[in-house]
Design an enzyme around this catalytic site. Structure first.
Site, mmCIF file in Angstrom:
data_model
loop_
_atom_site.group_PDB
_atom_site.id
_atom_site.type_symbol
_atom_site.label_atom_id
_atom_site.label_comp_id
_atom_site.label_asym_id
_atom_site.label_seq_id
_atom_site.Cartn_x
_atom_site.Cartn_y
_atom_site.Cartn_z
ATOM 1 N N GLY A 67 0.843 -1.162 -0.036
ATOM 2 C CA GLY A 67 -0.128 0.012 0.058
ATOM 3 C C GLY A 67 0.854 1.280 0.083
ATOM 4 O O GLY A 67 0.598 2.286 -0.556
ATOM 5 N N ASP A 68 2.002 1.086 0.573
ATOM 6 C CA ASP A 68 2.788 2.572 0.509
ATOM 7 C C ASP A 68 4.283 1.919 0.680
ATOM 8 O O ASP A 68 5.082 2.049 1.493
ATOM 9 C CB ASP A 68 2.712 3.318 1.839
ATOM 10 C CG ASP A 68 3.339 4.393 1.890
ATOM 11 O OD1 ASP A 68 4.008 4.994 0.793
ATOM 12 O OD2 ASP A 68 3.597 5.226 2.850
ATOM 13 N N LEU A 69 4.756 1.173 -0.735
ATOM 14 C CA LEU A 69 5.894 0.543 -0.588
ATOM 15 C C LEU A 69 7.217 1.699 -1.002
ATOM 16 O O LEU A 69 7.839 1.319 -2.155
ATOM 17 C CB LEU A 69 5.979 -0.439 -1.691
ATOM 18 C CG LEU A 69 6.896 -1.374 -1.428
ATOM 19 C CD1 LEU A 69 7.036 -2.240 -0.128
ATOM 20 C CD2 LEU A 69 6.920 -2.758 -2.747
ATOM 21 N N CYS A 70 7.324 2.539 -0.076
ATOM 22 C CA CYS A 70 8.553 3.287 -0.373
ATOM 23 C C CYS A 70 9.757 2.680 0.585
ATOM 24 O O CYS A 70 9.579 2.166 1.429
ATOM 25 C CB CYS A 70 8.018 4.677 0.166
ATOM 26 S SG CYS A 70 6.866 5.671 -0.896
#
Length: 260
Positions: free
Chosen positions: A178-181
């Site tokens: 979902g927020d693969l930084c």
């Protein structure tokens, strides 16, 4: 610092440091083997609680030790993932080592069995959340990708949302972080040791993670968060994933992230 009794009993008198990486607005206290996240986003707290419970035994991720809400503030004490963030200098300076590890991490996410997953984050859900953020004036217009707003971009978050709603791509379902930084991926011993900040994890389009991971690689390569790394080939990620990049989807999910 005030802490509820059920949290204080677990951490009382233990030394900790402050983790200032990230943009969630929460405070993150790092102990030797635990992490305490303190914030006011009750929706994120509930999503994270549901997903961490669901992912136990399925994916390397923090385990909840204790959690509670008190006076509008959410507290979540979790186990600490070993290793360093993927944006650590020793990794970002070595694309040949980092990119295969990240590709393996994305494939690891895709292999999660989604049966019974408590969060379905397809575009209906994501766009509804984006619309609410726009209507409430919650969108950050400063910390965005170059060109998102301005003469060559959108005039406002409202216009960006309208474009997103009118240009929805076809979706291919997969499990997603979902927020693969890079700060949300930990590496230890040359392999993924765990994922953090899983509040938006769930079932969504396969390009959600590809787009944000690629964006994070490009931002770190171009020096958005410090030193530039001009010889870093972020595009090599696609060949490691055995895909031909869909540039339209990369752009769409990057722009969608601007409203979160």
């Amino acid at each position: 610092m005030y802490l509820p009794d059920r949290i204080r009993k677990k951490v009382n008198k233990l030394a900790y440091g402050i983790n200032s990486v990230g943009m969630s607005g929460a405070s993150v206290l790092c102990y030797d083997d635990m992490v305490l996240k303190i914030g006011r986003d009750t929706e994120d707290h509930e999503r994270s609680k549901a997903m961490l419970s669901y992912l136990e035994g399925k994916l390397p991720a923090p385990r909840i030790i204790e959690e509670c809400e008190e006076n509008g503030i959410c507290y979540m004490l979790m186990t600490r993932i070993k290793g360093k963030m993927a944006c650590a200098g020793e990794y970002i300076d070595n694309a040949a080592e980092l990119l295969p590890i990240l590709a393996d991490g994305i494939k690891l996410l895709w292999r999660v069995d989604t049966h019974g997953c408590p969060q379905q984050n397809m575009l209906d859900t994501k766009l509804a959340h984006a619309r609410r953020s726009v209507e409430l004036g919650l969108c950050d217009e400063d910390n965005v990708q170059p060109g998102t707003y301005g003469p060559d971009g959108f005039s406002s978050p409202k216009e960006l949302y309208a474009w997103l709603a009118a240009n929805r791509p076809d979706e291919e379902r997969a499990f997603s972080h979902g927020d693969l930084c890079l700060p949300n991926v930990f590496i230890d011993g040359g392999r993924i040791s765990g994922f953090i900040d899983l509040g938006w994890a769930g079932v969504t389009d396969i390009y959600q993670d590809i787009a944000l991971c690629y964006m994070s690689l490009v931002n770190n390569r171009d020096g958005k968060y410090g030193m530039a790394h001009p010889y870093f080939d972020a595009g090599a990620l696609f060949s490691l994933l055995d895909i031909e990049p869909d540039r339209d989807k990369l752009y769409y999910y990057t722009m969608l992230d601007e409203l979160f």
